[in-house]
Write a protein that holds these residues in place. Sequence first.
Motif, PDB file in Angstrom:
ATOM      1  N   ALA A 259       0.831  -1.206   0.000  1.00  0.00           N
ATOM      2  CA  ALA A 259       0.000   0.000   0.000  1.00  0.00           C
ATOM      3  C   ALA A 259       0.863   1.252   0.000  1.00  0.00           C
ATOM      4  CB  ALA A 259      -0.924  -0.011   1.216  1.00  0.00           C
ATOM      5  N   ALA A 260       1.908   1.252   0.816  1.00  0.00           N
ATOM      6  CA  ALA A 260       2.804   2.412   0.886  1.00  0.00           C
ATOM      7  C   ALA A 260       3.496   2.655  -0.449  1.00  0.00           C
ATOM      8  CB  ALA A 260       3.839   2.210   1.993  1.00  0.00           C
ATOM      9  N   ALA A 261       3.860   1.594  -1.126  1.00  0.00           N
ATOM     10  CA  ALA A 261       4.520   1.733  -2.428  1.00  0.00           C
ATOM     11  C   ALA A 261       3.583   2.384  -3.446  1.00  0.00           C
ATOM     12  CB  ALA A 261       4.985   0.371  -2.930  1.00  0.00           C
ATOM     13  N   LEU A 262       2.295   2.042  -3.378  1.00  0.00           N
ATOM     14  CA  LEU A 262       1.334   2.650  -4.297  1.00  0.00           C
ATOM     15  C   LEU A 262       1.171   4.141  -3.992  1.00  0.00           C
ATOM     16  CD1 LEU A 262      -0.725   2.389  -6.569  1.00  0.00           C
ATOM     17  CD2 LEU A 262      -2.431   1.723  -4.845  1.00  0.00           C
ATOM     18  N   VAL A 263       1.146   4.487  -2.715  1.00  0.00           N
ATOM     19  CA  VAL A 263       1.046   5.903  -2.340  1.00  0.00           C
ATOM     20  C   VAL A 263       2.218   6.687  -2.919  1.00  0.00           C
ATOM     21  CG1 VAL A 263       1.141   7.526  -0.405  1.00  0.00           C
ATOM     22  CG2 VAL A 263      -0.324   5.506  -0.262  1.00  0.00           C
ATOM     23  N   ARG A 264       3.424   6.199  -2.705  1.00  0.00           N
ATOM     24  CA  ARG A 264       4.596   6.900  -3.243  1.00  0.00           C
ATOM     25  C   ARG A 264       4.504   7.049  -4.759  1.00  0.00           C
ATOM     26  NH1 ARG A 264      10.669   4.502  -2.784  1.00  0.00           N
ATOM     27  NH2 ARG A 264       9.625   2.716  -3.731  1.00  0.00           N
ATOM     28  N   GLN A 265       4.129   5.979  -5.439  1.00  0.00           N
ATOM     29  CA  GLN A 265       4.059   6.010  -6.895  1.00  0.00           C
ATOM     30  C   GLN A 265       3.065   7.056  -7.379  1.00  0.00           C
ATOM     31  OE1 GLN A 265       3.410   2.177  -8.731  1.00  0.00           O
ATOM     32  NE2 GLN A 265       2.759   3.069 -10.660  1.00  0.00           N
ATOM     33  N   MET A 266       1.915   7.137  -6.727  1.00  0.00           N
ATOM     34  CA  MET A 266       0.890   8.071  -7.180  1.00  0.00           C
ATOM     35  C   MET A 266       1.249   9.517  -6.848  1.00  0.00           C
ATOM     36  SD  MET A 266      -0.972   6.107  -8.829  1.00  0.00           S
ATOM     37  CE  MET A 266      -2.148   7.363  -9.328  1.00  0.00           C
ATOM     38  N   VAL A 267       1.944   9.742  -5.759  1.00  0.00           N
ATOM     39  CA  VAL A 267       2.432  11.095  -5.455  1.00  0.00           C
ATOM     40  C   VAL A 267       3.378  11.558  -6.552  1.00  0.00           C
ATOM     41  CG1 VAL A 267       3.930  12.414  -3.914  1.00  0.00           C
ATOM     42  CG2 VAL A 267       2.132  10.973  -2.960  1.00  0.00           C
ATOM     43  N   GLU A 268       4.207  10.659  -6.999  1.00  0.00           N
ATOM     44  CA  GLU A 268       5.240  11.027  -7.975  1.00  0.00           C
ATOM     45  C   GLU A 268       4.725  11.078  -9.407  1.00  0.00           C
ATOM     46  OE1 GLU A 268       9.097   9.226  -5.542  1.00  0.00           O
ATOM     47  OE2 GLU A 268       8.179   8.037  -7.148  1.00  0.00           O
ATOM     48  N   SER A 269       3.722  10.267  -9.749  1.00  0.00           N
ATOM     49  CA  SER A 269       3.377  10.146 -11.170  1.00  0.00           C
ATOM     50  C   SER A 269       1.889  10.047 -11.460  1.00  0.00           C
ATOM     51  CB  SER A 269       4.085   8.924 -11.769  1.00  0.00           C
ATOM     52  OG  SER A 269       3.691   7.731 -11.104  1.00  0.00           O
ATOM     53  N   GLY A 270       1.032  10.403 -10.504  1.00  0.00           N
ATOM     54  CA  GLY A 270      -0.404  10.385 -10.782  1.00  0.00           C
ATOM     55  C   GLY A 270      -0.762  11.389 -11.856  1.00  0.00           C
ATOM     56  N   PRO A 271      -1.792  11.119 -12.659  1.00  0.00           N
ATOM     57  CA  PRO A 271      -2.157  12.012 -13.767  1.00  0.00           C
ATOM     58  C   PRO A 271      -2.725  13.342 -13.292  1.00  0.00           C
ATOM     59  CG  PRO A 271      -3.780  10.262 -13.523  1.00  0.00           C
ATOM     60  CD  PRO A 271      -2.660   9.927 -12.599  1.00  0.00           C
ATOM     61  N   ALA A 272      -2.549  14.375 -14.089  1.00  0.00           N
ATOM     62  CA  ALA A 272      -2.973  15.725 -13.724  1.00  0.00           C
ATOM     63  C   ALA A 272      -4.481  15.827 -13.546  1.00  0.00           C
ATOM     64  CB  ALA A 272      -2.507  16.718 -14.789  1.00  0.00           C
ATOM     65  N   GLU A 273      -5.239  15.025 -14.296  1.00  0.00           N
ATOM     66  CA  GLU A 273      -6.700  15.117 -14.226  1.00  0.00           C
ATOM     67  C   GLU A 273      -7.294  14.424 -13.010  1.00  0.00           C
ATOM     68  OE1 GLU A 273      -5.749  11.530 -16.916  1.00  0.00           O
ATOM     69  OE2 GLU A 273      -4.936  13.540 -16.497  1.00  0.00           O
ATOM     70  N   GLY A 274      -6.442  13.823 -12.196  1.00  0.00           N
ATOM     71  CA  GLY A 274      -6.909  13.139 -11.007  1.00  0.00           C
ATOM     72  C   GLY A 274      -7.101  11.655 -11.248  1.00  0.00           C
TER      73      GLY A 274
ATOM     74  N   GLN B 114      -3.345  -2.229 -14.186  1.00  0.00           N
ATOM     75  CA  GLN B 114      -3.270  -1.979 -15.628  1.00  0.00           C
ATOM     76  C   GLN B 114      -2.822  -0.549 -15.925  1.00  0.00           C
ATOM     77  OE1 GLN B 114      -6.913  -2.956 -17.762  1.00  0.00           O
ATOM     78  NE2 GLN B 114      -6.605  -1.213 -19.116  1.00  0.00           N
ATOM     79  N   ARG B 115      -3.363   0.407 -15.165  1.00  0.00           N
ATOM     80  CA  ARG B 115      -3.121   1.812 -15.454  1.00  0.00           C
ATOM     81  C   ARG B 115      -1.795   2.325 -14.898  1.00  0.00           C
ATOM     82  NH1 ARG B 115      -9.319   3.466 -13.706  1.00  0.00           N
ATOM     83  NH2 ARG B 115     -10.330   2.806 -15.666  1.00  0.00           N
ATOM     84  N   THR B 116      -1.307   1.713 -13.814  1.00  0.00           N
ATOM     85  CA  THR B 116      -0.122   2.243 -13.140  1.00  0.00           C
ATOM     86  C   THR B 116       1.077   1.316 -13.158  1.00  0.00           C
ATOM     87  OG1 THR B 116      -0.611   1.337 -10.938  1.00  0.00           O
ATOM     88  CG2 THR B 116      -1.681   3.423 -11.526  1.00  0.00           C
ATOM     89  N   GLY B 117       0.846   0.014 -13.395  1.00  0.00           N
ATOM     90  CA  GLY B 117       1.934  -0.946 -13.316  1.00  0.00           C
ATOM     91  C   GLY B 117       2.249  -1.404 -11.903  1.00  0.00           C
ATOM     92  N   TRP B 118       1.487  -0.923 -10.916  1.00  0.00           N
ATOM     93  CA  TRP B 118       1.693  -1.347  -9.528  1.00  0.00           C
ATOM     94  C   TRP B 118       1.462  -2.839  -9.410  1.00  0.00           C
ATOM     95  CZ3 TRP B 118      -2.352  -2.809  -5.901  1.00  0.00           C
ATOM     96  CH2 TRP B 118      -1.894  -2.959  -4.577  1.00  0.00           C
ATOM     97  N   ALA B 119       2.345  -3.525  -8.689  1.00  0.00           N
ATOM     98  CA  ALA B 119       2.224  -4.972  -8.511  1.00  0.00           C
ATOM     99  C   ALA B 119       2.625  -5.332  -7.086  1.00  0.00           C
ATOM    100  CB  ALA B 119       3.101  -5.714  -9.512  1.00  0.00           C
ATOM    101  N   PRO B 120       1.678  -5.796  -6.255  1.00  0.00           N
ATOM    102  CA  PRO B 120       2.017  -6.192  -4.887  1.00  0.00           C
ATOM    103  C   PRO B 120       3.031  -7.331  -4.873  1.00  0.00           C
ATOM    104  CG  PRO B 120      -0.363  -6.019  -5.183  1.00  0.00           C
ATOM    105  CD  PRO B 120       0.248  -5.940  -6.541  1.00  0.00           C
ATOM    106  N   THR B 121       3.955  -7.263  -3.933  1.00  0.00           N
ATOM    107  CA  THR B 121       5.017  -8.272  -3.853  1.00  0.00           C
ATOM    108  C   THR B 121       5.136  -8.919  -2.474  1.00  0.00           C
ATOM    109  OG1 THR B 121       6.666  -6.581  -3.285  1.00  0.00           O
ATOM    110  CG2 THR B 121       6.369  -7.083  -5.632  1.00  0.00           C
ATOM    111  N   HIS B 122       4.408  -8.414  -1.497  1.00  0.00           N
ATOM    112  CA  HIS B 122       4.570  -8.904  -0.126  1.00  0.00           C
ATOM    113  C   HIS B 122       3.544  -9.990   0.208  1.00  0.00           C
ATOM    114  CE1 HIS B 122       6.880  -5.138  -0.021  1.00  0.00           C
ATOM    115  NE2 HIS B 122       7.550  -5.716   0.959  1.00  0.00           N
ATOM    116  N   PRO B 123       3.724 -10.698   1.333  1.00  0.00           N
ATOM    117  CA  PRO B 123       2.849 -11.827   1.660  1.00  0.00           C
ATOM    118  C   PRO B 123       1.385 -11.422   1.796  1.00  0.00           C
ATOM    119  CG  PRO B 123       4.809 -11.852   3.041  1.00  0.00           C
ATOM    120  CD  PRO B 123       4.824 -10.548   2.313  1.00  0.00           C
TER     121      PRO B 123
END
Length: 300
Positions: free
Chosen positions: A198-213, A273-282
Amino acid sequence: MRIFVTGASGWIGSAVIPLLLESGHDVVGLARSDASAEAVARLGATVTRGDLDDVDALRAAAAASEGVVHLGYVHDFSRMEDAARTDLAAIEAFGSALEGTGHPLLIASGTLGLATGRPGTEDDEPGPVHPRVGNALAALALAKRGVRPVVVRFAPTVHGEGDEGFVATLARVAVEKGVSGWVGAGDNRWSAVHRLDAAALVRQMVESGPAEGSVVHAVGEEGIATHDIAVAIGRGVGVPARSIPVEEAAAHFGWIGGFFGMDATASSALTRQRTGWAPTHPGLLADLDAGRYPGLVSHS
């Protein structure tokens, strides 16, 4: 970026801050108490004292930043409407400070109540399950004012070592009652996500989320039968597991009984699909069997 984080010492915030720092961001964390301030400082962030009721201080902190990660919330089930109003006021303060900058405003929401009879998706609009969910719409509307809004809907179970949330509460009930229960047939399911995913997704979206929301789902597992969760808890704490009749759930489980009886499935297929996020933890059951909850014995 200089990023202001509310809920900085909380379960998810304390996992997000190290990842933001690792990416080279300057992080400022909101702390209400001395204990929270010490925890935020230990994470390596700059501390600013205050609380979610002080909208002027929130606005000033956001204005001095290049992005806001709003994870703080008043989790008081006896005053949900008041807590939602406090949350909305904070979102509006952040929006006014970031207006016209294109900077990110990420807020936390949930997946409960998105759909009936199927997993909820990122494109579903939430029903009136909890007054907090409507605040996400207010955040997304800020895109028209030059803010980059991100709504992260978290699975009801965000698990990992040190979790004191829903599953830890169920484990305490099992120890107290001498039985680990599920509600009725136990075929209703809960989605889940590991805290670090979950934390990894937060970081990713802060850095690269789309301008339109955007709306994304922090969901690692779409649905785990509550029967299986209860059996794993019982195995971990050394008590038998059995069904608790629906009419007895409130008395047996207390406040969490209503939640544990819900079907709370959600998908993250569109997020992946839209972000490439892929969970890796147990997964959740693996965490339970590994004894990563207070009072549970490892079976790994």
